[in-house]
Design a protein around this motif. Structure first.
Motif, PDB file in Angstrom:
ATOM      1  N   GLY A  87      74.688  10.980  55.979  1.00 17.61           N
ATOM      2  CA  GLY A  87      74.893  11.678  54.724  1.00 17.61           C
ATOM      3  C   GLY A  87      73.929  12.829  54.560  1.00 17.61           C
ATOM      4  N   LYS A  88      74.033  13.513  53.428  1.00 14.88           N
ATOM      5  CA  LYS A  88      73.251  14.743  53.220  1.00 14.88           C
ATOM      6  C   LYS A  88      71.752  14.520  53.290  1.00 14.88           C
ATOM      7  N   ASP A  89      71.278  13.322  52.969  1.00 14.96           N
ATOM      8  CA  ASP A  89      69.842  13.055  53.059  1.00 14.96           C
ATOM      9  C   ASP A  89      69.350  12.994  54.500  1.00 14.96           C
ATOM     10  N   PHE A  90      70.286  12.929  55.448  1.00 16.40           N
ATOM     11  CA  PHE A  90      69.917  12.876  56.862  1.00 16.40           C
ATOM     12  C   PHE A  90      70.203  14.206  57.558  1.00 16.40           C
ATOM     13  N   ARG A  91      70.211  15.263  56.778  1.00 21.88           N
ATOM     14  CA  ARG A  91      70.292  16.613  57.333  1.00 21.88           C
ATOM     15  C   ARG A  91      68.895  17.073  57.687  1.00 21.88           C
ATOM     16  N   TYR A  92      68.821  17.847  58.772  1.00 25.05           N
ATOM     17  CA  TYR A  92      67.525  18.334  59.226  1.00 25.05           C
ATOM     18  C   TYR A  92      67.727  19.703  59.859  1.00 25.05           C
ATOM     19  N   THR A  93      66.820  20.614  59.573  1.00 26.76           N
ATOM     20  CA  THR A  93      66.837  21.929  60.207  1.00 26.76           C
ATOM     21  C   THR A  93      65.606  22.028  61.093  1.00 26.76           C
ATOM     22  N   SER A 132      54.609  -2.648  56.037  1.00 25.19           N
ATOM     23  CA  SER A 132      54.486  -2.420  54.595  1.00 25.19           C
ATOM     24  C   SER A 132      53.920  -1.040  54.259  1.00 25.19           C
ATOM     25  N   ALA A 133      53.450  -0.305  55.270  1.00 26.15           N
ATOM     26  CA  ALA A 133      52.834   0.998  55.022  1.00 26.15           C
ATOM     27  C   ALA A 133      53.187   1.997  56.113  1.00 26.15           C
ATOM     28  N   PRO A 134      54.480   2.344  56.234  1.00 28.25           N
ATOM     29  CA  PRO A 134      54.845   3.327  57.258  1.00 28.25           C
ATOM     30  C   PRO A 134      54.294   4.704  56.894  1.00 28.25           C
ATOM     31  N   PRO A 135      54.151   5.582  57.889  1.00 33.43           N
ATOM     32  CA  PRO A 135      53.668   6.937  57.613  1.00 33.43           C
ATOM     33  C   PRO A 135      54.758   7.758  56.921  1.00 33.43           C
ATOM     34  N   PRO A 136      54.436   8.970  56.445  1.00 34.08           N
ATOM     35  CA  PRO A 136      55.484   9.846  55.887  1.00 34.08           C
ATOM     36  C   PRO A 136      56.491  10.182  56.980  1.00 34.08           C
ATOM     37  N   LEU A 137      57.772  10.027  56.664  1.00 34.73           N
ATOM     38  CA  LEU A 137      58.824  10.177  57.669  1.00 34.73           C
ATOM     39  C   LEU A 137      59.664  11.433  57.444  1.00 34.73           C
ATOM     40  N   ALA A 138      60.185  11.970  58.540  1.00 37.07           N
ATOM     41  CA  ALA A 138      61.050  13.149  58.485  1.00 37.07           C
ATOM     42  C   ALA A 138      62.407  12.816  57.875  1.00 37.07           C
ATOM     43  N   LEU A 139      62.868  11.590  58.043  1.00 42.64           N
ATOM     44  CA  LEU A 139      64.155  11.158  57.500  1.00 42.64           C
ATOM     45  C   LEU A 139      63.927   9.997  56.526  1.00 42.64           C
ATOM     46  N   PRO A 140      64.756   9.912  55.478  1.00 46.74           N
ATOM     47  CA  PRO A 140      64.506   8.948  54.394  1.00 46.74           C
ATOM     48  C   PRO A 140      65.077   7.551  54.646  1.00 46.74           C
TER      49      PRO A 140
END
Length: 166
Positions: A87-93, A132-140
């Motif tokens: 879906g749109k949340d998994f778009r990446y440029t 319980s504490a993943p790093p900031p991710l490129a995809l949600p």
């Protein structure tokens, strides 16, 4: 491996416009249950799971085994499908302007060999983080996908939009 010949050929025809991209991602845990993440470049603040595109003729399970090997140096066996995302949340440029909308099959994988080192140069850093504490991710990815047990996942509720059936 950077962009495959298949995707390079496709990009020569369509340029940087948005394409659907079938892909895979792997959850690989260490003995403590921490999850392996990779940071694609040293100047990036976002991380990713070992992941990549499914190539023509390749099954999703074959793709996840190949991608984990290339990005981490680990041999894995896919144990179960954990989720399918898109879906749109998994778009990446990408920095070169190429636009993708991923449809990702995520596998829980067991490490069965190899040693932790980037083979293809796509990982600047490989590190395990607590589920319980993943790093900031490129995809949600939803946070509960990283939890290991059903009891851990039961603590998370569905978003309100799903509670009323909408």
């Amino acid at each position: 491996m950077p962009m495959s010949e298949y995707y390079r050929s496709l990009r020569r025809k369509i340029g940087t416009q948005l394409i659907f991209n079938p892909g895979v991602a792997a959850i690989v845990r260490d003995a403590r249950g921490d999850i392996l993440f990779q940071r694609p470049s040293a100047d990036s603040d976002v991380w990713s799971l070992p992941a990549g595109s499914i190539e023509p003729g390749e099954t999703p399970a074959e793709a996840v085994v190949r991608e984990v090997w290339e990005e981490t140096g680990l041999r894995v066996t896919p144990e179960r499908l954990s989720g399918v995302f898109g879906g749109k949340d998994f778009r990446y440029t990408y920095p070169d302007g190429n636009q993708v909308e991923y449809v990702i099959l995520m596998f829980e994988c067991a490490a069965v060999g190899g040693h932790l080192e980037a083979i293809d140069g796509e990982s600047a850093e490989l590190r395990y983080f607590p589920s319980s504490a993943p790093p900031p991710l490129a995809l949600p990815y939803p946070r509960d996908i990283f939890l290991q047990t059903e009891s851990e996942r039961a603590r998370f509720q569905l978003p309100e939009a799903f509670e009323d059936g909408s």
